[in-house]
Design a protein around this motif. Structure first.
Motif, PDB file in Angstrom:
ATOM      1  N   GLU A 158       0.628  -1.103  -0.071  1.00 36.74           N
ATOM      2  CA  GLU A 158       0.069   0.050  -0.004  1.00 36.74           C
ATOM      3  C   GLU A 158       0.859   1.205   0.056  1.00 36.74           C
ATOM      4  O   GLU A 158       0.651   2.250  -0.869  1.00 36.74           O
ATOM      5  N   TYR A 159       1.966   1.131   1.050  1.00 36.42           N
ATOM      6  CA  TYR A 159       2.801   2.291   0.935  1.00 36.42           C
ATOM      7  C   TYR A 159       3.532   2.455  -0.426  1.00 36.42           C
ATOM      8  O   TYR A 159       3.701   3.508  -0.793  1.00 36.42           O
TER       9      TYR A 159
ATOM     10  N   ALA B   4       2.772  10.560   4.921  1.00 44.62           N
ATOM     11  CA  ALA B   4       1.989  10.614   6.165  1.00 44.62           C
ATOM     12  C   ALA B   4       0.378  11.130   5.272  1.00 44.62           C
ATOM     13  O   ALA B   4      -0.585  10.443   5.902  1.00 44.62           O
ATOM     14  N   GLN B   5       0.356  12.375   5.034  1.00 40.29           N
ATOM     15  CA  GLN B   5      -0.819  12.643   4.624  1.00 40.29           C
ATOM     16  C   GLN B   5      -1.893  11.979   3.594  1.00 40.29           C
ATOM     17  O   GLN B   5      -3.085  11.429   3.914  1.00 40.29           O
ATOM     18  N   TYR B   6      -0.972  11.444   2.453  1.00 41.82           N
ATOM     19  CA  TYR B   6      -1.558  10.572   1.307  1.00 41.82           C
ATOM     20  C   TYR B   6      -1.932   9.222   2.169  1.00 41.82           C
ATOM     21  O   TYR B   6      -3.149   8.869   1.782  1.00 41.82           O
ATOM     22  N   MET B   7      -1.251   8.805   3.190  1.00 41.03           N
ATOM     23  CA  MET B   7      -1.508   7.311   3.676  1.00 41.03           C
ATOM     24  C   MET B   7      -2.470   7.413   4.780  1.00 41.03           C
ATOM     25  O   MET B   7      -3.031   6.426   5.113  1.00 41.03           O
ATOM     26  N   GLY B   8      -2.828   8.844   5.319  1.00 45.02           N
ATOM     27  CA  GLY B   8      -3.715   9.024   6.256  1.00 45.02           C
ATOM     28  C   GLY B   8      -3.103   8.341   7.469  1.00 45.02           C
ATOM     29  O   GLY B   8      -3.822   7.978   8.470  1.00 45.02           O
ATOM     30  N   VAL B   9      -1.970   8.698   7.878  1.00 45.98           N
ATOM     31  CA  VAL B   9      -1.315   7.938   9.107  1.00 45.98           C
ATOM     32  C   VAL B   9      -0.443   9.324   9.715  1.00 45.98           C
ATOM     33  O   VAL B   9      -0.327  10.434   8.752  1.00 45.98           O
ATOM     34  N   SER B  10      -0.019   9.418  10.701  1.00 43.87           N
ATOM     35  CA  SER B  10       0.655  10.416  11.333  1.00 43.87           C
ATOM     36  C   SER B  10       2.116  10.375  10.816  1.00 43.87           C
ATOM     37  O   SER B  10       2.799   9.277  10.371  1.00 43.87           O
ATOM     38  N   PRO B  11       2.759  11.590  10.649  1.00 43.55           N
ATOM     39  CA  PRO B  11       4.139  11.828  10.078  1.00 43.55           C
ATOM     40  C   PRO B  11       5.039  10.766  11.012  1.00 43.55           C
ATOM     41  O   PRO B  11       5.850  10.195  10.289  1.00 43.55           O
ATOM     42  N   ALA B  12       5.020  10.503  12.141  1.00 41.88           N
ATOM     43  CA  ALA B  12       5.805   9.636  12.850  1.00 41.88           C
ATOM     44  C   ALA B  12       5.753   8.127  12.543  1.00 41.88           C
ATOM     45  O   ALA B  12       6.900   7.317  12.250  1.00 41.88           O
ATOM     46  N   SER B  13       4.353   7.501  12.013  1.00 46.16           N
ATOM     47  CA  SER B  13       4.176   6.500  11.462  1.00 46.16           C
ATOM     48  C   SER B  13       5.035   6.190  10.208  1.00 46.16           C
ATOM     49  O   SER B  13       5.713   5.288   9.707  1.00 46.16           O
ATOM     50  N   ALA B  14       4.853   7.408   9.470  1.00 51.24           N
ATOM     51  CA  ALA B  14       5.166   7.414   8.163  1.00 51.24           C
ATOM     52  C   ALA B  14       6.672   7.142   8.038  1.00 51.24           C
ATOM     53  O   ALA B  14       7.124   6.638   7.375  1.00 51.24           O
ATOM     54  N   SER B  15       7.336   8.246   8.922  1.00 52.08           N
ATOM     55  CA  SER B  15       8.760   8.236   9.107  1.00 52.08           C
ATOM     56  C   SER B  15       9.530   6.863   9.551  1.00 52.08           C
ATOM     57  O   SER B  15      10.468   6.306   8.796  1.00 52.08           O
ATOM     58  N   ILE B  16       8.904   5.987  10.435  1.00 53.95           N
ATOM     59  CA  ILE B  16       9.088   4.655  10.685  1.00 53.95           C
ATOM     60  C   ILE B  16       9.148   3.741   9.441  1.00 53.95           C
ATOM     61  O   ILE B  16      10.159   2.951   9.262  1.00 53.95           O
ATOM     62  N   MET B  17       7.928   3.985   8.860  1.00 52.31           N
ATOM     63  CA  MET B  17       7.718   2.890   7.703  1.00 52.31           C
ATOM     64  C   MET B  17       8.673   3.273   6.720  1.00 52.31           C
ATOM     65  O   MET B  17       9.101   2.245   6.232  1.00 52.31           O
TER      66      MET B  17
ATOM     67  N   GLN C 109       4.792  10.532  -8.911  1.00 47.84           N
ATOM     68  CA  GLN C 109       4.218  10.897 -10.111  1.00 47.84           C
ATOM     69  C   GLN C 109       3.867  12.379 -10.313  1.00 47.84           C
ATOM     70  O   GLN C 109       4.192  13.307 -11.167  1.00 47.84           O
ATOM     71  N   GLU C 110       3.295  12.776  -9.161  1.00 49.25           N
ATOM     72  CA  GLU C 110       2.940  14.030  -8.879  1.00 49.25           C
ATOM     73  C   GLU C 110       3.939  15.285  -8.500  1.00 49.25           C
ATOM     74  O   GLU C 110       3.847  16.279  -9.291  1.00 49.25           O
ATOM     75  N   VAL C 111       4.746  14.746  -7.851  1.00 50.31           N
ATOM     76  CA  VAL C 111       5.774  15.858  -7.206  1.00 50.31           C
ATOM     77  C   VAL C 111       7.211  15.569  -7.174  1.00 50.31           C
ATOM     78  O   VAL C 111       8.039  16.193  -6.711  1.00 50.31           O
ATOM     79  N   GLY C 112       7.542  14.236  -7.864  1.00 54.13           N
ATOM     80  CA  GLY C 112       8.887  13.969  -7.979  1.00 54.13           C
ATOM     81  C   GLY C 112       9.221  13.765  -6.627  1.00 54.13           C
ATOM     82  O   GLY C 112       8.348  12.635  -5.758  1.00 54.13           O
ATOM     83  N   ARG C 113      10.630  13.784  -5.966  1.00 56.02           N
ATOM     84  CA  ARG C 113      10.925  13.240  -4.676  1.00 56.02           C
ATOM     85  C   ARG C 113       9.846  13.622  -3.587  1.00 56.02           C
ATOM     86  O   ARG C 113       9.247  14.698  -3.491  1.00 56.02           O
ATOM     87  N   VAL C 114       9.441  12.668  -2.748  1.00 54.79           N
ATOM     88  CA  VAL C 114       8.398  12.846  -1.950  1.00 54.79           C
ATOM     89  C   VAL C 114       8.814  13.063  -0.526  1.00 54.79           C
ATOM     90  O   VAL C 114       9.843  12.370   0.072  1.00 54.79           O
ATOM     91  N   ALA C 115       8.184  13.864   0.290  1.00 56.79           N
ATOM     92  CA  ALA C 115       8.520  14.163   1.739  1.00 56.79           C
ATOM     93  C   ALA C 115       7.745  13.348   2.535  1.00 56.79           C
ATOM     94  O   ALA C 115       6.657  12.848   2.219  1.00 56.79           O
TER      95      ALA C 115
END
Lengths: 237, 237
Positions: free
Chosen positions: A31-32, A52-65, A41-47
Motif C-alpha cells: 500500500e505504501y 503521511a498525509q496521503y496514507m492517512g497516518v501520522s508523520p511519525a508512523s510514516a517516518s518509521i515505515m 508521479q505528481e511531485v517528484g521527490r516525496v517528503a
DNA sequence: GAGCTTTTTTAACCTCATCTAAATTATACA
DNA sequence: TGTATAATTTAGATGAGGTTAAAAAAGCTC
C-alpha cells in the motif's frame, strides 16, 4: 503472457489468520509503495509529511515505515530529505498498478460496479492477486488497454496526454484519463461529463486563479485548477 | 436482490494501512467463524483444540479467540466444554459462505482458474466483498446454484445428499459436492473423476477399514473412508 | 475416589503498525 | 548569524493476534 513485472510479490497466506510475517512485502508495504509511486508521479521527490498525509497516518508512523522501506531497498531515504523509489520499488509499484487496474476493469466490466466505486475496492483485492492471476484476468477481459479511469494497464506505457490545467484556450481535446480516483471526485467529474473518451473544448482561461471555461457535450462549465490538474487530455487524432 | 444474510459484516477500510479496529468483526474473526461453522457441520459441538488445529494456531491462541468470540456473542462458550455458534454467529457464517462460494464461481467461470485453486483465493477475497457486491456477482453469473465444488450458494439450502462413506454397495449414485477443498484433495478427486455431476457405481465395501470399490467413467478405484467422507452423493433423479 | 493423562486456560512475551509527545534537524528571515 | 518555525525523527504506549511454558480443570482407569 508472463509479464515483465516480476518482483517477488508476497500474496499473503490464505485461510489462516495472522498472515503478517517479518520483513516481508506484506499488504501494508504494498500500500505504501503504491501511494509513494502515485505521489512521486505528481511531485517528484516525496517528503515524509506527504506520505503521511496521503496514507492517512501520522508523520511519525510514516517516518518509521519509510525507514523500513529503505532497509528493504524499496526506497532511497535520506533522513530529513524525503525519499525516492528505487528501481526495485518502482518495479513493484508497476506490478501492483497493473493488477490494480486490471481488477478495476474486472469490477466494472464483469461485475457491473460503477467506475467511481471500483478504486477503493481494487485497493484491497490487489494484494491477493498474484501476477499470474492478473494475466488470466487480462485474458478474460480481452486484454484491455486501460482501467475504467483511463490509466494504461501497462504502467510503463506513455499515452502522450497532458493535464487539462496546461491546455491552451481555443483547443478541442479528448479526455484520456482521470488520476484522482476518490469517489467524490469521480462523481463530480461524471456530473461534468468529463469522462475518458469525452470531447472538451477549452473555451477560455482566467489570468488569475487558473479557472478554465470548458464546453462538454454542448454544456458550459467552469472548473478550477484542482480539478483540471487531474484530468488528462490529448489532441484528438 | 437484498438477501436474507444481513449481519453487520465489516468490510475493512480500503486504501489505508492498518484497517484493524477494536472489537469489530474483522478478517480474523470472520475466518474463525467460517472455520467453526465448517467444523460444526462435521462434528457438532466444537472443542478448542479442534478450532486450533483447523485454523493452524496454537490451542492457547484459539482459547483466547474463542473467549473474544463469546464476548461478541458469536459463539456460546462453556469453558472447558467447547463452543457452539449462536444464531448470530451462524447467520454471519452463512453470509460469508455465500460470498465465498459466489467468489469461487466468479474465479472459475469468468477468470478461468482451475476449481482446485479457487478456494484459498476466495478465502482472502471474501472479506472484502460486501453482501451487495455479492448480489451483483450473482447477477453477473446468472444466479448459479452451487460453487464449483457443488456446495449450494445458499448455505441454508438442503440438497438432500449424503456422504459416499454412508452409501450401500450396489447403488448407482450422482456426485453432488466435495466438502474438503484443499488443493491436493481436489486434485486427487479429479484424478478419480469423482467430480460433482459424475456418476458413481458403488461396487462393494470391505467389512473392515471402510474401503469402497467404486466405478467412475468405466474405471475401477478403491477409495478409503477419509476420501469417501468428503464426497457427497445422491440418487440420480 | 486417587492418580495419571489430556484438554483447556492463563501468564508472560513477541511483532506489526499505529498513536502522541518530545526531541532533533532544516529552513527561512530579520 | 541567530532565532523562530516547520519538518522529521525518536521515545514510549497501545491493540490485535500470535507464541511457549506453566497452571488448572476434566476425564479415565483401576
Amino acid at each position: 503472457m508472463r509479464s515483465r513485472y516480476d518482483i517477488q510479490l508476497r500474496v499473503p497466506e490464505v485461510c489462516r489468520p495472522s498472515a503478517m510475517r517479518e520483513g516481508q512485502i506484506n499488504e501494508t508495504i504494498q500500500e505504501y509503495i503504491e501511494g509513494i509511486y502515485r505521489l512521486q508521479q505528481e511531485v517528484g521527490r516525496v517528503a515524509t509529511n506527504e506520505v503521511a498525509q496521503y496514507m492517512g497516518v501520522s508523520p511519525a508512523s510514516a517516518s518509521i515505515m519509510l525507514k523500513r522501506l529503505a532497509e528493504m531497498n524499496l526506497v532511497e531515504h535520506t533522513p530529513y530529505r524525503g525519499i525516492l523509489l528505487t528501481d526495485e520499488g518502482t518495479q513493484l509499484a508497476h506490478q501492483l498498478l497493473r493488477i490494480h487496474r486490471l481488477t478495476e476493469r474486472l469490477l466494472t466490466d464483469i461485475i457491473g460496479l460503477p467506475w467511481n466505486d471500483v478504486h477503493d475496492f481494487a485497493c484491497k483485492l490487489e494484494h491477493y492477486i498474484a501476477p499470474e492471476i492478473a494475466d488470466k484476468i487480462a485474458e478474460a477481459l480481452g486484454f484491455p488497454a486501460t482501467c475504467p479511469h483511463g490509466n494504461p494497464i501497462d504502467p510503463t506505457f506513455d499515452d502522450g496526454s497532458w493535464r487539462l490545467s496546461d491546455a491552451v484556450a481555443g483547443t478541442d481535446l479528448l479526455v484520456i484519463k482521470i488520476t484522482d480516483e476518490r469517489r467524490e471526485f469521480l462523481e463530480y467529474i461524471e456530473s461534468l461529463g468529463l469522462v475518458p473518451g469525452a470531447q472538451v473544448e477549452v473555451v477560455s482561461r482566467t489570468p488569475f486563479d487558473g479557472l478554465i471555461q470548458i464546453n462538454v457535450d454542448g454544456k458550459q462549465h467552469t472548473i478550477g485548477p484542482e480539478v483540471a490538474r487531474y484530468v488528462w487530455v490529448k489532441e484528438p487524432s
